[in-house]
Design an enzyme around this catalytic site. Structure first.
Site, mmCIF file in Angstrom:
data_model
loop_
_atom_site.group_PDB
_atom_site.id
_atom_site.type_symbol
_atom_site.label_atom_id
_atom_site.label_comp_id
_atom_site.label_asym_id
_atom_site.label_seq_id
_atom_site.Cartn_x
_atom_site.Cartn_y
_atom_site.Cartn_z
ATOM 1 N N LYS A 112 -7.112 2.552 -6.545
ATOM 2 C CA LYS A 112 -6.217 2.111 -7.659
ATOM 3 C C LYS A 112 -6.853 2.047 -8.894
ATOM 4 C CE LYS A 112 -2.586 0.126 -4.782
ATOM 5 N NZ LYS A 112 -1.676 -0.800 -4.257
ATOM 6 N N LYS A 197 -3.005 10.926 2.267
ATOM 7 C CA LYS A 197 -1.873 10.442 2.765
ATOM 8 C C LYS A 197 -0.635 10.761 1.784
ATOM 9 C CE LYS A 197 -2.105 5.776 0.663
ATOM 10 N NZ LYS A 197 -1.742 4.390 0.888
ATOM 11 N N LYS A 200 3.922 7.049 -2.084
ATOM 12 C CA LYS A 200 5.071 7.170 -3.059
ATOM 13 C C LYS A 200 4.536 7.240 -4.613
ATOM 14 C CE LYS A 200 5.423 2.448 -1.728
ATOM 15 N NZ LYS A 200 6.089 1.492 -0.743
HETATM 16 P P1 TYM Z 1 3.218 0.146 1.340
HETATM 17 O O1 TYM Z 1 4.520 -0.415 0.569
HETATM 18 O O2 TYM Z 1 2.310 0.874 0.579
HETATM 19 O O3 TYM Z 1 3.540 0.843 2.521
HETATM 20 C C1 TYM Z 1 4.771 0.089 3.525
HETATM 21 C C2 TYM Z 1 4.123 0.302 5.021
HETATM 22 O O4 TYM Z 1 4.329 1.819 4.976
HETATM 23 C C3 TYM Z 1 2.883 2.334 5.605
HETATM 24 N N1 TYM Z 1 2.635 3.719 5.042
HETATM 25 C C4 TYM Z 1 2.605 4.841 5.747
HETATM 26 N N2 TYM Z 1 2.377 5.038 7.428
HETATM 27 C C5 TYM Z 1 2.207 6.322 7.660
HETATM 28 N N3 TYM Z 1 1.842 7.366 6.713
HETATM 29 C C6 TYM Z 1 1.621 7.232 5.420
HETATM 30 N N4 TYM Z 1 1.416 8.207 4.518
HETATM 31 C C7 TYM Z 1 1.724 5.711 4.953
HETATM 32 N N5 TYM Z 1 2.093 5.272 3.556
HETATM 33 C C8 TYM Z 1 2.478 4.150 3.702
HETATM 34 C C9 TYM Z 1 1.852 1.399 5.159
HETATM 35 O O5 TYM Z 1 0.553 1.322 6.026
HETATM 36 C C10 TYM Z 1 2.656 0.046 5.506
HETATM 37 O O6 TYM Z 1 2.830 -0.684 6.579
HETATM 38 N N6 TYM Z 1 0.154 -3.899 1.178
HETATM 39 C C11 TYM Z 1 1.308 -3.367 2.061
HETATM 40 C C12 TYM Z 1 2.476 -4.322 1.895
HETATM 41 C C13 TYM Z 1 2.213 -5.561 2.258
HETATM 42 C C14 TYM Z 1 1.982 -6.270 3.828
HETATM 43 C C15 TYM Z 1 2.140 -7.536 3.514
HETATM 44 C C16 TYM Z 1 2.163 -5.237 4.911
HETATM 45 C C17 TYM Z 1 2.095 -6.738 1.497
HETATM 46 N N7 TYM Z 1 2.045 -7.880 2.494
HETATM 47 C C18 TYM Z 1 1.646 -7.898 4.865
HETATM 48 C C19 TYM Z 1 1.875 -6.217 6.113
HETATM 49 C C20 TYM Z 1 1.648 -7.460 6.023
HETATM 50 C C21 TYM Z 1 1.691 -2.311 1.282
HETATM 51 O O7 TYM Z 1 1.407 -1.771 -0.036
HETATM 52 O O8 TYM Z 1 2.480 -1.365 2.039
#
Ligand code: TYM
Length: 328
Positions: A112, A197, A200
């Site tokens: 990032k 990966k 978004k």
């Molecule tokens: P975020 O918002 O980027 O993504 C949400 C969830 O989607 C999964 N994910 C994917 N899984 C498979 N293939 C992909 N290409 C892909 N892109 C995203 C992510 O692994 C995630 O599970 N930091 C986290 C949010 C968060 C969180 C937490 C998660 C904040 N606090 C506490 C668990 C527990 C995030 O940015 O997810």
């Protein structure tokens, strides 16, 4: 008492198939087995510059995605992170137990920081600590996430152990990640670049199939997806594009890879993509029907009730932590 599950998603209007298969779909299944808490992590989102009105809108949209994916507010808690101030409070306390070198090593931070050279702020660096606070506030046993979150989960475990050790008390439960296998959707790859990966925040919307993409547009994205050399529909290290498309096909139709390879044995990429684009369009049409049935007011109400319930649990934990640290 059932063991507790916690997971979160950043509020972006463009939730995609990766988010769905990496997290949402599994979470919906796990609701019966675990006492589940789902969080829309808007404090995490502002580590990247956001337009306030868009952020507000996307936060509500994200809640609707949770609901459309099958999260049931009768069984689970769904809330917005910033409405439970204990998250930020615990994050600060955990910041004081975290080494800056630990944070500089984080892959997502480095990534990032490279992409946001103009805005490498402290929040971006402390992002995984806030995530640890999210998880640890609720005595979480299990955290279903995609593969990209495994390093962050490891930090949450380290900080929980460090705190418990420093204060010689078992204050925090050590959470376990629940990351499915790759073929089960824990890491969908970008359609325009299958070596990275699906994301978004990718520069081109052709990278992902958004859950709100019009089915026709999604079909076009599949037809345009990068494929590999050769003409065989087969998984393999040298075929990241076809491997990714096959896994999307497999996830959407509940068909295993071998069966699909057989089905498309003597068919070219064109035929395969055409069938996959139909499968994707159908899935989106069904999903979007569910999404459209959820109105903004009822989603907002569910969030308000969720925040109340989450706060009840989080405030108990913060009182305990403050006493132990000497803040109360
Ligand atoms: P975020 O918002 O980027 O993504 C949400 C969830 O989607 C999964 N994910 C994917 N899984 C498979 N293939 C992909 N290409 C892909 N892109 C995203 C992510 O692994 C995630 O599970 N930091 C986290 C949010 C968060 C969180 C937490 C998660 C904040 N606090 C506490 C668990 C527990 C995030 O940015 O997810």
């Amino acid at each position: 008492m059932k063991p507790r599950l916690f997971s979160g998603i950043q509020p972006s209007g463009n939730l995609h198939l990766g988010n769905y298969f990496g997290m949402l779909k599994n979470a919906a299944k796990l609701q019966n087995k675990y006492q589940s808490i789902f969080c829309i992590v808007d404090l995490h989102a502002i580590t990247i510059k956001q337009d306030p009105e868009t952020l507000r809108k996307n936060t509500l949209q994200t809640a609707k995605h949770f609901l459309a994916s099958g999260i049931d507010p009768e069984k689970s808690i769904l809330f917005i992170q910033s409405s439970v101030s204990e998250h930020a409070e615990l994050c600060w306390i955990l910041n004081t137990l975290t080494k800056t070198a630990e944070m500089e090593r984080m892959t997502q931070f480095k990534d990032k920081a490279r992409k946001n050279k103009q805005n490498i702020n402290l929040g971006l660096m402390s992002y995984p600590v806030l995530m640890a606070a999210d998880i640890l506030l609720y005595d979480t046993a299990i955290v279903p996430v995609g593969q990209d979150q495994s390093q962050h989960l490891e930090l949450a475990r380290i900080l929980a152990k460090r705190f418990n050790k420093q204060y010689r008390k078992k204050v925090f439960t050590i959470p376990k990640p629940l990351i499915k296998k790759r073929i089960q959707g824990s890491r969908l790859m970008g359609l325009d670049d299958p070596t990275k990966k699906m994301s978004k925040s990718a520069p081109s919307p052709n990278n992902y199939i958004a859950l709100n993409d019009p089915p026709k547009l999604a079909a076009q994205k599949i037809m345009r997806a990068t494929t590999d050399s050769g003409d065989q529909i087969k998984t393999g290290q040298k075929k990241p594009g076809i491997t990714n498309l096959l896994s999307i096909y497999s996830l959407l139709t509940h068909t295993d890879g071998a069966t699909l390879e057989k089905k498309f044995q003597n068919k070219g990429y064109g035929q395969f993509k055409k069938e996959l684009s139909q499968v994707v369009s159908q899935f989106l049409a069904n999903y979007q029907k569910k999404f459209q049935k959820i109105d903004d007011n009822s989603a907002a109400q569910i969030l308000a009730q969720g925040a109340k319930k989450a706060k009840e649990i989080a405030s108990q934990k913060i009182i305990q932590v403050k006493k132990i640290v000497g803040l109360a």
